[in-house]
Design a protein around this motif. Structure first.
Motif, mmCIF file in Angstrom:
data_model
loop_
_atom_site.group_PDB
_atom_site.id
_atom_site.type_symbol
_atom_site.label_atom_id
_atom_site.label_comp_id
_atom_site.label_asym_id
_atom_site.label_seq_id
_atom_site.Cartn_x
_atom_site.Cartn_y
_atom_site.Cartn_z
ATOM 1 N N PHE A 194 5.271 33.556 16.251
ATOM 2 C CA PHE A 194 5.434 33.642 17.693
ATOM 3 C C PHE A 194 5.519 35.132 18.031
ATOM 4 N N LEU A 195 4.397 35.705 18.492
ATOM 5 C CA LEU A 195 4.388 37.121 18.835
ATOM 6 C C LEU A 195 5.283 37.336 20.044
ATOM 7 N N SER A 196 6.343 38.101 19.864
ATOM 8 C CA SER A 196 7.345 38.183 20.924
ATOM 9 C C SER A 196 8.015 39.544 20.927
ATOM 10 N N GLY A 197 8.894 39.721 21.901
ATOM 11 C CA GLY A 197 9.683 40.933 21.987
ATOM 12 C C GLY A 197 10.806 40.939 20.972
ATOM 13 N N SER A 198 11.510 42.049 20.908
ATOM 14 C CA SER A 198 12.583 42.212 19.935
ATOM 15 C C SER A 198 13.741 41.259 20.226
ATOM 16 N N PRO A 199 14.312 40.636 19.171
ATOM 17 C CA PRO A 199 15.490 39.783 19.356
ATOM 18 C C PRO A 199 16.800 40.563 19.407
ATOM 19 N N VAL A 200 16.727 41.885 19.307
ATOM 20 C CA VAL A 200 17.949 42.696 19.401
ATOM 21 C C VAL A 200 18.481 42.628 20.838
ATOM 22 N N LEU A 201 19.752 42.277 20.970
ATOM 23 C CA LEU A 201 20.353 42.094 22.291
ATOM 24 C C LEU A 201 21.401 43.165 22.564
ATOM 25 N N ASP A 202 21.428 43.624 23.813
ATOM 26 C CA ASP A 202 22.468 44.533 24.272
ATOM 27 C C ASP A 202 23.565 43.718 24.949
ATOM 28 N N GLN A 203 24.548 44.402 25.504
ATOM 29 C CA GLN A 203 25.630 43.749 26.224
ATOM 30 C C GLN A 203 25.712 44.275 27.647
ATOM 31 N N LYS A 204 25.843 43.383 28.594
ATOM 32 C CA LYS A 204 26.108 43.724 29.982
ATOM 33 C C LYS A 204 27.285 42.868 30.436
ATOM 34 N N ALA A 205 28.409 43.520 30.713
ATOM 35 C CA ALA A 205 29.616 42.805 31.151
ATOM 36 C C ALA A 205 29.990 41.685 30.174
ATOM 37 N N GLY A 206 29.831 41.976 28.881
ATOM 38 C CA GLY A 206 30.169 40.989 27.866
ATOM 39 C C GLY A 206 29.159 39.887 27.686
ATOM 40 N N VAL A 207 27.967 40.034 28.306
ATOM 41 C CA VAL A 207 26.912 39.021 28.222
ATOM 42 C C VAL A 207 25.747 39.580 27.414
ATOM 43 N N ASN A 208 25.271 38.826 26.428
ATOM 44 C CA ASN A 208 24.113 39.262 25.631
ATOM 45 C C ASN A 208 22.895 39.398 26.526
ATOM 46 N N THR A 209 22.174 40.500 26.365
ATOM 47 C CA THR A 209 21.080 40.839 27.270
ATOM 48 C C THR A 209 19.861 41.312 26.484
ATOM 49 N N GLY A 210 18.682 40.789 26.834
ATOM 50 C CA GLY A 210 17.451 41.213 26.168
ATOM 51 C C GLY A 210 16.252 40.528 26.781
ATOM 52 N N ARG A 211 15.082 40.727 26.184
ATOM 53 C CA ARG A 211 13.865 40.058 26.646
ATOM 54 C C ARG A 211 13.969 38.559 26.386
ATOM 55 N N LEU A 212 13.362 37.763 27.273
ATOM 56 C CA LEU A 212 13.435 36.315 27.107
ATOM 57 C C LEU A 212 12.940 35.881 25.740
ATOM 58 N N SER A 213 11.791 36.422 25.307
ATOM 59 C CA SER A 213 11.231 35.995 24.020
ATOM 60 C C SER A 213 12.179 36.335 22.877
ATOM 61 N N GLY A 214 12.913 37.445 23.014
ATOM 62 C CA GLY A 214 13.894 37.801 21.994
ATOM 63 C C GLY A 214 15.093 36.870 22.010
ATOM 64 N N ILE A 215 15.530 36.476 23.209
ATOM 65 C CA ILE A 215 16.638 35.524 23.332
ATOM 66 C C ILE A 215 16.245 34.184 22.723
ATOM 67 N N VAL A 216 15.060 33.710 23.075
ATOM 68 C CA VAL A 216 14.579 32.422 22.568
ATOM 69 C C VAL A 216 14.496 32.441 21.045
ATOM 70 N N ASN A 217 14.177 33.608 20.485
ATOM 71 C CA ASN A 217 14.057 33.729 19.030
ATOM 72 C C ASN A 217 15.353 33.348 18.320
ATOM 73 N N HIS A 218 16.485 33.532 19.000
ATOM 74 C CA HIS A 218 17.773 33.180 18.397
ATOM 75 C C HIS A 218 18.004 31.673 18.396
ATOM 76 N N HIS A 219 17.158 30.948 19.103
ATOM 77 C CA HIS A 219 17.353 29.496 19.226
ATOM 78 C C HIS A 219 16.221 28.699 18.579
ATOM 79 N N VAL A 220 15.381 29.356 17.786
ATOM 80 C CA VAL A 220 14.353 28.614 17.048
ATOM 81 C C VAL A 220 15.056 27.625 16.117
ATOM 82 N N PRO A 221 14.692 26.340 16.156
ATOM 83 C CA PRO A 221 15.378 25.354 15.320
ATOM 84 C C PRO A 221 15.342 25.736 13.844
ATOM 85 N N GLY A 222 16.408 25.402 13.147
ATOM 86 C CA GLY A 222 16.521 25.753 11.736
ATOM 87 C C GLY A 222 15.376 25.232 10.889
#
Length: 498
Positions: free
Chosen positions: A146-174
């Motif tokens: 899945f060609l996507s953006g970086s899954p590295v997330l920053d923090q904004k007000a204690g909320v993980n923040t990043g590109r959608l494709s990177g966020i989704v990458n953390h939820h790819v089923p095991g």
């Protein structure tokens, strides 16, 4: 067959059975969704500001909640960015999806724990619909990318923040993660070109069976595979059988992409956005995208030609007509209310409700009153390429020239050809004629000698890649505008003129 492919078939059958239930009663499910959304958000800051406790019907909702873009929603987002709870949706977002805005700078789109299934399950169900329809599940046993953006997330007000494709990458089923490429370290690379080279290195000797991404960036990946191995993709990845794409209209890229592969492979179109997963293609022989009417989003539709009116007509799903261009508005369990995502769509079926993405509400040319939209220039190009099979294009965009040095005003098409047409003058005439047939206002302007025939400006190899690099938008989820009503991009592309 492997365990993944074996187990996927009964699961796919179950998912499709559930889908059939809501797709047959989509308007009913939509109104239930609206009622639930309003009820759950009634005690939020936004809900209190807009009288959610007094809303009983869709008409009530329209009176209380105006249509707005990100700029109008921004004051609420800024409250969330300072750490305030219960602003647009109860609690805090699980994530902020970070996107680039043309007027608002960086945009932070909330994703809540309730809205995550919309993104994850919809992508999964697009694949399972394909498995159920075709019986092909073997690709699940091979390697997936899945060609996507970086899954590295920053923090904004204690909320993980990043590109959608990177966020989704953390939820790819095991069960898929073990055969997913590239490696996590490679996926974290920010330099897109270096990242593509590393992806090629990691995948070129693997049994790649499913490849997914935005078409122009997948094309870049394929080109580097071919360059390295000096053979078509089909001979490098012998079991590659499914291409999943979204983000842009595939038609301008289809021919070159399949030529690079060396054979036709099945494909599934999806319609994801940071604001929500909207629709996906559920049938191989039907280009229509099934609207996801039971996924936490209540959809509204504004006739595109009314969008900029002071009080445009707002329609629910049961009020739409076929083959009418609508601006898409969403209300969701991510806390987006009356939110214009900027896309235009048209329905080609109401049984079930299926649509096509026709363009961007702000991406049009109307310098002379013609209001040419993305769907029209893409269809004109498709029609012309059918008449000139020897020609092949990599990318194109269109802009007006209101005050040319010579001649009448005109549209200018900036095109990167991988194979030039045998007769560029005939190609230009065919393209202009096709556009005239698609847009009657453009026809009137040409026939009335207000505009002259379009001009084609060929640009150098990799011109669009170089342009996107120059503005810091190479790769990831970034997309080239198909057309614009000003000359900002056109003037930059002149630097790459052949």
């Amino acid at each position: 067959m492997g365990i993944r492919s074996v187990l996927s078939k009964p699961f796919a059958a179950f998912v499709v059975r559930e889908q059939r239930e809501w797709e047959q009663k989509a308007p009913d499910y939509q109104h239930k969704t609206l009622k639930n959304l309003v009820s759950k958000a009634s005690n939020t800051v936004f809900g209190n500001d807009h009288g959610f406790k007094d809303i009983r019907t869709y008409d009530d909702f329209k009176k209380q909640v105006p249509v707005r873009d990100y700029e109008a929603l921004k004051p609420y987002v800024e409250k969330m960015l300072t750490g305030q709870n219960d602003v647009l949706w109860p609690g805090k977002p699980a994530y902020f999806a970070k996107t680039s805005g043309t007027t608002s700078g960086t945009k932070y789109i909330p994703i809540t724990k309730e809205s995550i299934p919309n993104h994850i399950n919809s992508a999964r169900n697009a694949i399972l619909n394909y498995v159920h329809e075709t019986g092909n599940a073997k690709f699940l046993d091979g390697k997936l990318i899945f060609l996507s953006g970086s899954p590295v997330l920053d923090q904004k007000a204690g909320v993980n923040t990043g590109r959608l494709s990177g966020i989704v990458n953390h939820h790819v089923p095991g069960y898929l993660r073990t055969n997913q490429l590239p490696s996590y370290a490679t996926n974290c690379m920010e330099d897109w070109e270096a990242k593509v080279d590393k992806i090629v290195e990691e995948t070129i000797d693997q049994d790649m069976t499913l490849i997914s991404g935005i078409p122009p960036w997948v094309q870049m990946y394929f080109d580097r595979i071919v360059e390295k191995r000096q053979m078509p993709v089909k001979d490098v990845f012998k079991n590659f059988s499914l291409f999943i794409y979204g983000g842009v209209n595939f038609e301008p890229y289809r021919q070159k992409l399949f030529d690079t592969i060396g054979k036709k492979v099945d494909s599934v179109e999806t319609y994801p956005a940071s604001e929500g997963f909207i629709a996906f293609q559920d049938k191989q022989d039907d280009p229509g995208l099934l609207l996801l009417a039971n996924s936490g989003i209540f959809f509204e539709f504004i006739p595109a030609d009314e969008y900029f009116n002071e009080t445009p007509t707002r329609l629910s799903l049961d009020q739409v007509e076929l083959n009418t261009n609508y601006a898409l508005i969403i209300n969701s369990n991510a806390g987006l209310w009356g939110y214009s995502i900027g896309d235009t769509v048209k329905f080609i079926s109401k049984d079930p409700y299926k649509l096509l993405v026709t363009g961007r509400i702000k991406h049009f040319i109307s310098a002379f009153g013609e209001h040419v939209i993305g769907e029209e220039v893409e269809n004109a190009m498709k029609k012309t390429l059918e008449s000139f099979p020897e020609a092949d294009i990599v990318e194109f965009t269109v802009a007006p020239n209101v005050t040319p040095e010579k001649g009448l005003p005109r549209h200018e098409w900036y095109i990167e050809f991988s194979k030039m047409p045998a007769d560029i003058t005939a190609f230009k005439s065919s393209l202009d004629s096709s556009l005239q047939k698609l847009n009657s206002y453009y026809f009137d302007l040409i026939s009335g000698n207000i505009l002259e025939q379009l001009h084609i400006i060929p640009v150098k190899k990799n011109a669009f890649i170089d342009y996107m690099r120059s503005i810091g938008k190479l790769g990831g989820q970034n997309k080239l505008p198909r057309l614009s009503n000003d000359r900002k991009m056109a003037e930059e592309l002149l630097k790459y003129k052949e």
